[in-house]
Design a protein around this motif. Structure first.
Motif, mmCIF file in Angstrom:
data_model
loop_
_atom_site.group_PDB
_atom_site.id
_atom_site.type_symbol
_atom_site.label_atom_id
_atom_site.label_comp_id
_atom_site.label_asym_id
_atom_site.label_seq_id
_atom_site.Cartn_x
_atom_site.Cartn_y
_atom_site.Cartn_z
ATOM 1 N N UNK A 107 34.298 41.998 42.138
ATOM 2 C CA UNK A 107 33.159 41.501 41.364
ATOM 3 C C UNK A 107 33.099 39.990 41.552
ATOM 4 N N UNK A 108 32.185 39.550 42.410
ATOM 5 C CA UNK A 108 32.074 38.127 42.715
ATOM 6 C C UNK A 108 31.750 37.322 41.465
ATOM 7 N N UNK A 109 30.873 37.843 40.621
ATOM 8 C CA UNK A 109 30.444 37.104 39.431
ATOM 9 C C UNK A 109 31.583 36.906 38.435
ATOM 10 N N UNK A 110 32.617 37.737 38.526
ATOM 11 C CA UNK A 110 33.722 37.644 37.563
ATOM 12 C C UNK A 110 34.791 36.644 38.001
ATOM 13 N N UNK A 111 34.625 36.088 39.214
ATOM 14 C CA UNK A 111 35.639 35.172 39.727
ATOM 15 C C UNK A 111 35.391 33.743 39.219
ATOM 16 N N UNK A 112 36.484 33.001 39.088
ATOM 17 C CA UNK A 112 36.375 31.603 38.659
ATOM 18 C C UNK A 112 35.760 30.758 39.763
ATOM 19 N N UNK A 113 35.222 29.596 39.371
ATOM 20 C CA UNK A 113 34.623 28.703 40.361
ATOM 21 C C UNK A 113 35.661 28.270 41.401
ATOM 22 N N UNK A 114 36.873 28.041 40.939
ATOM 23 C CA UNK A 114 37.939 27.637 41.866
ATOM 24 C C UNK A 114 38.167 28.699 42.929
ATOM 25 N N UNK A 115 38.214 29.958 42.488
ATOM 26 C CA UNK A 115 38.432 31.059 43.435
ATOM 27 C C UNK A 115 37.259 31.193 44.399
ATOM 28 N N UNK A 116 36.042 31.067 43.874
ATOM 29 C CA UNK A 116 34.857 31.197 44.726
ATOM 30 C C UNK A 116 34.820 30.139 45.823
ATOM 31 N N UNK A 117 35.111 28.892 45.468
ATOM 32 C CA UNK A 117 35.073 27.834 46.477
ATOM 33 C C UNK A 117 36.205 27.989 47.490
ATOM 34 N N UNK A 118 37.342 28.420 47.019
ATOM 35 C CA UNK A 118 38.456 28.646 47.956
ATOM 36 C C UNK A 118 38.106 29.779 48.924
ATOM 37 N N UNK A 119 37.468 30.826 48.393
ATOM 38 C CA UNK A 119 37.048 31.934 49.250
ATOM 39 C C UNK A 119 36.016 31.483 50.277
ATOM 40 N N UNK A 120 35.085 30.680 49.822
ATOM 41 C CA UNK A 120 34.025 30.242 50.731
ATOM 42 C C UNK A 120 34.584 29.434 51.902
ATOM 43 N N UNK A 121 35.464 28.495 51.586
ATOM 44 C CA UNK A 121 36.057 27.676 52.649
ATOM 45 C C UNK A 121 36.910 28.540 53.575
#
Length: 364
Positions: A290-304
């Motif tokens: 669930x992408x929406x349930x992830x923290x901003x830190x996790x999302x940016x780390x995933x994106x990079x």
């Protein structure tokens, strides 16, 4: 995020990196110590000469109380040498001892080949001087004196043939000396045994002290690693908080990008999610993220990470062939993976910085 704040973050990251380098050096030092300890234990049955050298090195490292013990041992040995002097006095008082009292008069006797045959001349006057000396030339062990006494007689026997008077005199005195030495030998072996026990005790104390020191260093390293990890987590959260939130479209694109990852890269991406969400189970076969349930830190780390992984796949993806996978390209990919950690770290900072700047330029 302004340039000053970015510079401050960069300096803090560099400080943590320096701390990590210092920790790595300490770890290598500890590994080196225990590796050497194991080698020394395995080679404890080595030659006596090698052991003596090791003992001398260890003695120099011992504290003052051990140095005091060494002084006591040295005094005991000097007492043995003094007692050995009585044997030497008896030998030199023999009626046949006179040829061996002083150095051979090589020139006066015309013994032109003497130094070609005798490489280490020795006489009783030289031995006596060394026994009475108070400097580095003095004897440190009674066996050294014994060896020089034997050398006096063996030189004479070597230079003169068996029928020569000097050969007969030397052999006779050597036999008498060996009889007296055998009577004196139990005192020497007893002292040597005592010295060996004292050396073993001293080395054990040194080993225990070193092990205690390195054990403490290991505990300190554990604390330092924990502090460094906490510091990095704090920096990561602070940095994310200063950046804008990821948009819905960006989250959608990220979800699509995750499906394009290779099995290995997808496993690493899921590990990133699991780091901030312990309840999440990383399973590359069936992913329910669930992408929406992830923290901003996790999302940016995933994106990079995803961006880096997809670029690597497009630039160095191994091509299949009837015979299997290209080994050379696999090697290149392995090299890229080795350097990917530090590369991603820089890109995370750059990516976050860029998004922050875009946010600051955005018109309200």
């Amino acid at each position: 995020m302004d340039d000053n704040v970015m510079e401050d973050f960069k300096n803090q990251v560099d400080a943590v990196q320096s701390q990590a380098d210092m920790i790595e050096k300490k770890v290598h030092e500890i590994e080196h110590f225990y590796s050497n300890s194991k080698k020394q234990a395995n080679s404890s049955k080595g030659g006596s000469a090698s052991k003596d050298k090791d003992k001398d090195k260890e003695r120099k490292k011992q504290p003052q109380d051990t140095t005091s013990k060494e002084g006591t041992a040295s005094k005991r040995m000097q007492e043995l040498i003094r007692q050995f002097g009585k044997i030497l006095h008896q030998i030199t008082q023999h009626k046949w001892a006179w040829p061996f009292m002083d150095p051979v008069d090589v020139e006066g006797l015309g013994l032109h080949d003497y130094y070609e045959i005798i490489k280490n001349p020795m006489d009783f006057s030289t031995i006596k001087k060394r026994m009475e000396a108070k400097d580095v030339s003095s004897y440190k062990h009674v066996r050294e004196v014994c060896a020089d006494v034997r050398l006096v007689f063996k030189n004479a026997m070597k230079y003169n043939d068996e029928k020569n008077d000097f050969h007969v005199m030397a052999r006779t005195l050597l036999d008498k000396f060996e009889e007296k030495w055998l009577q004196f030998l139990p005192k020497v072996t007893e002292e040597e045994k005592k010295l060996e026990e004292e050396d073993a005790e001293a080395q054990l104390n040194i080993q225990l002290a070193q092990e205690a020191a390195y054990a403490k260093m290991a505990r300190d390293i554990s604390s330092e690693l924990y502090e460094a990890d906490m510091h990095l987590d704090q920096l990561r959260e602070q940095l994310v908080q200063r950046c804008r939130k990821m948009s819905t479209e960006e989250k959608r694109q990220l979800s699509i990008a995750l499906t394009r990852l290779s099995t290995d890269d997808l496993s690493r991406a899921l590990d990133i999610v699991a780091q901030s969400n312990p309840e999440f189970t990383a399973n590359t076969e069936e992913v329910d993220l669930d992408i929406d349930a992830q923290s901003e830190s996790t999302l940016w780390r995933l994106k990079v990470f995803v961006k880096d992984a997809l670029q690597t796949q497009s630039q160095g993806k191994p091509s299949a062939s009837p015979g299997g996978v290209d080994n050379n390209e696999n090697k290149n990919n392995n090299n890229n993976n080795v350097n990917s950690t530090s590369k991603r770290k820089r890109e995370i900072c750059d990516a976050l910085a860029k998004t922050a700047k875009k946010k600051s330029k955005k018109v309200p």
